[in-house]
Design an enzyme around this catalytic site. Sequence first.
Site, PDB file in Angstrom:
ATOM      1  N   ASP A 106       0.820  -1.219   0.000  1.00 47.29           N
ATOM      2  CA  ASP A 106       0.000   0.000   0.000  1.00 47.29           C
ATOM      3  C   ASP A 106       0.851   1.265   0.000  1.00 47.29           C
ATOM      4  O   ASP A 106       0.419   2.310   0.487  1.00 47.29           O
ATOM      5  CB  ASP A 106      -0.957   0.030   1.209  1.00 47.29           C
ATOM      6  CG  ASP A 106      -1.786  -1.224   1.331  1.00 47.29           C
ATOM      7  OD1 ASP A 106      -2.407  -1.600   0.329  1.00 47.29           O
ATOM      8  OD2 ASP A 106      -1.804  -1.840   2.412  1.00 47.29           O
ATOM      9  N   LYS A 138       2.516   2.020  -5.151  1.00 44.35           N
ATOM     10  CA  LYS A 138       3.241   1.475  -6.311  1.00 44.35           C
ATOM     11  C   LYS A 138       2.503   1.721  -7.615  1.00 44.35           C
ATOM     12  O   LYS A 138       3.120   1.963  -8.651  1.00 44.35           O
ATOM     13  CB  LYS A 138       3.462  -0.035  -6.128  1.00 44.35           C
ATOM     14  CG  LYS A 138       4.423  -0.397  -5.006  1.00 44.35           C
ATOM     15  CD  LYS A 138       4.628  -1.898  -4.921  1.00 44.35           C
ATOM     16  CE  LYS A 138       3.383  -2.636  -4.501  1.00 44.35           C
ATOM     17  NZ  LYS A 138       2.902  -2.266  -3.146  1.00 44.35           N
ATOM     18  N   LYS A 142       0.614   4.163  -8.781  1.00 45.77           N
ATOM     19  CA  LYS A 142       0.855   5.470  -9.397  1.00 45.77           C
ATOM     20  C   LYS A 142       2.267   5.562  -9.946  1.00 45.77           C
ATOM     21  O   LYS A 142       2.486   6.046 -11.062  1.00 45.77           O
ATOM     22  CB  LYS A 142       0.626   6.588  -8.389  1.00 45.77           C
ATOM     23  CG  LYS A 142       1.060   7.942  -8.954  1.00 45.77           C
ATOM     24  CD  LYS A 142       1.282   8.994  -7.900  1.00 45.77           C
ATOM     25  CE  LYS A 142       2.036  10.176  -8.516  1.00 45.77           C
ATOM     26  NZ  LYS A 142       2.081  11.351  -7.635  1.00 45.77           N
ATOM     27  N   GLY A 178      -3.793  -4.628  -4.665  1.00 47.84           N
ATOM     28  CA  GLY A 178      -4.655  -3.621  -5.277  1.00 47.84           C
ATOM     29  C   GLY A 178      -3.872  -2.362  -5.576  1.00 47.84           C
ATOM     30  O   GLY A 178      -3.211  -1.826  -4.705  1.00 47.84           O
ATOM     31  N   HIS A 179      -3.915  -1.927  -6.824  1.00 50.94           N
ATOM     32  CA  HIS A 179      -3.239  -0.699  -7.221  1.00 50.94           C
ATOM     33  C   HIS A 179      -4.274   0.294  -7.735  1.00 50.94           C
ATOM     34  O   HIS A 179      -5.055  -0.021  -8.635  1.00 50.94           O
ATOM     35  CB  HIS A 179      -2.192  -0.978  -8.312  1.00 50.94           C
ATOM     36  CG  HIS A 179      -1.026  -1.774  -7.815  1.00 50.94           C
ATOM     37  ND1 HIS A 179      -0.081  -2.326  -8.651  1.00 50.94           N
ATOM     38  CD2 HIS A 179      -0.652  -2.102  -6.562  1.00 50.94           C
ATOM     39  CE1 HIS A 179       0.823  -2.963  -7.927  1.00 50.94           C
ATOM     40  NE2 HIS A 179       0.487  -2.841  -6.663  1.00 50.94           N
ATOM     41  N   THR A 180      -4.273   1.479  -7.148  1.00 51.17           N
ATOM     42  CA  THR A 180      -5.196   2.525  -7.561  1.00 51.17           C
ATOM     43  C   THR A 180      -4.448   3.577  -8.362  1.00 51.17           C
ATOM     44  O   THR A 180      -3.439   4.114  -7.909  1.00 51.17           O
ATOM     45  CB  THR A 180      -5.859   3.191  -6.336  1.00 51.17           C
ATOM     46  OG1 THR A 180      -6.577   2.195  -5.597  1.00 51.17           O
ATOM     47  CG2 THR A 180      -6.825   4.279  -6.774  1.00 51.17           C
ATOM     48  N   GLN A 195       2.242  -6.216  -3.263  1.00 49.00           N
ATOM     49  CA  GLN A 195       2.469  -6.245  -1.818  1.00 49.00           C
ATOM     50  C   GLN A 195       3.729  -5.445  -1.445  1.00 49.00           C
ATOM     51  O   GLN A 195       4.094  -4.499  -2.132  1.00 49.00           O
ATOM     52  CB  GLN A 195       2.556  -7.693  -1.295  1.00 49.00           C
ATOM     53  CG  GLN A 195       1.234  -8.421  -1.269  1.00 49.00           C
ATOM     54  CD  GLN A 195       1.018  -9.285  -2.475  1.00 49.00           C
ATOM     55  OE1 GLN A 195       1.928  -9.768  -3.112  1.00 49.00           O
ATOM     56  NE2 GLN A 195      -0.231  -9.487  -2.825  1.00 49.00           N
ATOM     57  N   THR A 227      -7.313  -1.281  -0.983  1.00 50.84           N
ATOM     58  CA  THR A 227      -7.931  -1.276  -2.310  1.00 50.84           C
ATOM     59  C   THR A 227      -8.669  -2.579  -2.571  1.00 50.84           C
ATOM     60  O   THR A 227      -9.738  -2.609  -3.187  1.00 50.84           O
ATOM     61  CB  THR A 227      -6.851  -1.067  -3.395  1.00 50.84           C
ATOM     62  OG1 THR A 227      -6.177   0.156  -3.131  1.00 50.84           O
ATOM     63  CG2 THR A 227      -7.464  -1.018  -4.779  1.00 50.84           C
ATOM     64  N   THR A 228      -8.110  -3.688  -2.095  1.00 51.97           N
ATOM     65  CA  THR A 228      -8.693  -5.000  -2.354  1.00 51.97           C
ATOM     66  C   THR A 228      -9.792  -5.346  -1.361  1.00 51.97           C
ATOM     67  O   THR A 228     -10.873  -5.788  -1.738  1.00 51.97           O
ATOM     68  CB  THR A 228      -7.597  -6.085  -2.310  1.00 51.97           C
ATOM     69  OG1 THR A 228      -6.636  -5.806  -3.323  1.00 51.97           O
ATOM     70  CG2 THR A 228      -8.178  -7.468  -2.524  1.00 51.97           C
ATOM     71  N   ARG A 233     -10.467  -2.989   4.046  1.00 48.95           N
ATOM     72  CA  ARG A 233     -10.149  -2.974   5.466  1.00 48.95           C
ATOM     73  C   ARG A 233      -9.369  -1.718   5.848  1.00 48.95           C
ATOM     74  O   ARG A 233      -8.526  -1.251   5.095  1.00 48.95           O
ATOM     75  CB  ARG A 233      -9.316  -4.208   5.842  1.00 48.95           C
ATOM     76  CG  ARG A 233     -10.101  -5.504   5.863  1.00 48.95           C
ATOM     77  CD  ARG A 233      -9.246  -6.670   6.324  1.00 48.95           C
ATOM     78  NE  ARG A 233      -8.212  -7.008   5.361  1.00 48.95           N
ATOM     79  CZ  ARG A 233      -7.339  -8.000   5.531  1.00 48.95           C
ATOM     80  NH1 ARG A 233      -7.374  -8.736   6.631  1.00 48.95           N
ATOM     81  NH2 ARG A 233      -6.432  -8.283   4.606  1.00 48.95           N
ATOM     82  N   LYS A 234      -9.629  -1.204   7.027  1.00 49.82           N
ATOM     83  CA  LYS A 234      -8.907  -0.045   7.530  1.00 49.82           C
ATOM     84  C   LYS A 234      -7.457  -0.430   7.803  1.00 49.82           C
ATOM     85  O   LYS A 234      -7.175  -1.458   8.400  1.00 49.82           O
ATOM     86  CB  LYS A 234      -9.570   0.450   8.816  1.00 49.82           C
ATOM     87  CG  LYS A 234      -8.945   1.717   9.384  1.00 49.82           C
ATOM     88  CD  LYS A 234      -9.694   2.178  10.633  1.00 49.82           C
ATOM     89  CE  LYS A 234      -9.070   3.433  11.207  1.00 49.82           C
ATOM     90  NZ  LYS A 234      -9.786   3.872  12.429  1.00 49.82           N
ATOM     91  N   SER A 268       6.512  11.754  -4.439  1.00 50.22           N
ATOM     92  CA  SER A 268       5.118  11.861  -4.844  1.00 50.22           C
ATOM     93  C   SER A 268       4.358  12.702  -3.822  1.00 50.22           C
ATOM     94  O   SER A 268       4.452  12.472  -2.619  1.00 50.22           O
ATOM     95  CB  SER A 268       4.489  10.468  -4.952  1.00 50.22           C
ATOM     96  OG  SER A 268       3.106  10.561  -5.192  1.00 50.22           O
ATOM     97  N   THR A 269       3.579  13.678  -4.323  1.00 48.08           N
ATOM     98  CA  THR A 269       2.898  14.603  -3.417  1.00 48.08           C
ATOM     99  C   THR A 269       1.377  14.589  -3.547  1.00 48.08           C
ATOM    100  O   THR A 269       0.698  15.414  -2.935  1.00 48.08           O
ATOM    101  CB  THR A 269       3.412  16.039  -3.659  1.00 48.08           C
ATOM    102  OG1 THR A 269       3.227  16.379  -5.041  1.00 48.08           O
ATOM    103  CG2 THR A 269       4.889  16.153  -3.301  1.00 48.08           C
TER     104      THR A 269
END
Length: 430
Positions: free
Chosen positions: A13, A16, A18, A40-42, A224, A299-300, A303-304, A413-414
């Site tokens: 998380d 990666k 982006k 999960g990649h957003t 991961q 993303t997947t 879960r918090k 990254s900002t």
Amino acid sequence: MANVVVVGAQWGDEGKGKIVDWLSERADVIARFQGGHNAGHTLVVDGTVYKLHALPSGVVRGGKLSVIGNGVVLDPWHLVKEIAGIREQGVTITPETLMIAENTPLILPFHGELDRAREGQNSVAKIGTTGRGIGPCYEDKVGRRVIRVADLADNATLELRVDRALVHHNALRAGLGLEPVDRADLLSQLREIAPQILPFAAPVWKVLNEKRKAGKRILFEGAQGALLDIDFGTYPFVTSSNVIAGQAATGTGMGPGAINYVLGIVKAYTTRVGEGPFPTELLDEDGQRLGERGHEFGTTTGRKRRCGWFDACLVRQTCATSGVDGISLTKLDVLDGFETLKICVGYELDGERMDYLPTAADQQARCTPIYEEMPGWSESTEGARSWADLPAEAIKYVRRVEELIECPVALLSTSPEREDTILVRDPFAD
């Protein structure tokens, strides 16, 4: 031409998706080399949000070849659904833009059922899996009973592979109180999905080696994070594959000489989903603030995520085990407005100072973080695209991170937006 491996250097998380998407503009081929659709990649591109799980992040860019390597375990039904969803968002996916290694193992329905049954009955210590069958599929791969993409092309071979797998799985299911797998139904499902998967099948090892000889740039995308590596992660609260950079070669069929640069993705603080040790975890208002500002939900799974201060010891470890040449520091903007920031610079274990997290689980549990405090900044760093846009205290924080992890920052990254990235050193230039 340099070939670059991107790995998460924490518990996943890290952002990666982006960074891989940003780097893919400079690459010709983007290859996934391990993991499954538990990752999960957003991506946020021109305001459009893409959520990817099995597909390489490069698919949203036209003119690139995306590859799913043999080190990945693939749920074919999920892949077909994901492709359909991405196509609905206007992305073109064809066998010319996506290839799947012929020797990629397939996640079958009984893998997910076994995963969830084990997790539900484990009264000793839950691992915190996503329940998607990743681990059981990797077990079958090592046990030489997995069904691979190429097996879908021949009915006799497919039946033989299914029978071999069911001898093992039906015995397990009996012990867990589950009904035996319906052989005929499983074969019917596989025959139905085969025509949708086989057009993408290819000898990926051969294609990639030819691309390399032709001077094409290859971007290897990990899933991961290195702290979830089956060997070097916080075992047993890990994933079921090797996550570190060396797997990029094995998971695609290329030699280690194909790797020229390793980029570690590092969040400016620390998060973790699921069970397991987390020395710098914050259960106070600061932890809540990090989670809210960073939108820390998986993303997947949704879960918090657990949140905590940046742990320089852990990142220094993963930079060593993955041979990281430079890091991409993400989510710096989440730290905006904190009056004081803390960085873990070591641990105390039974009265002694440690500069790494020990392997033994009981020792990990007794480690307490040693913090170094730094002043925060009140100005916003969100959307910054040059060093000149950053507050002085933010730059000091970044420089201190570099010193502590003994690795330079290559990218900063900002925000989730693709172009909100400060390039310090182009990984492909090496």
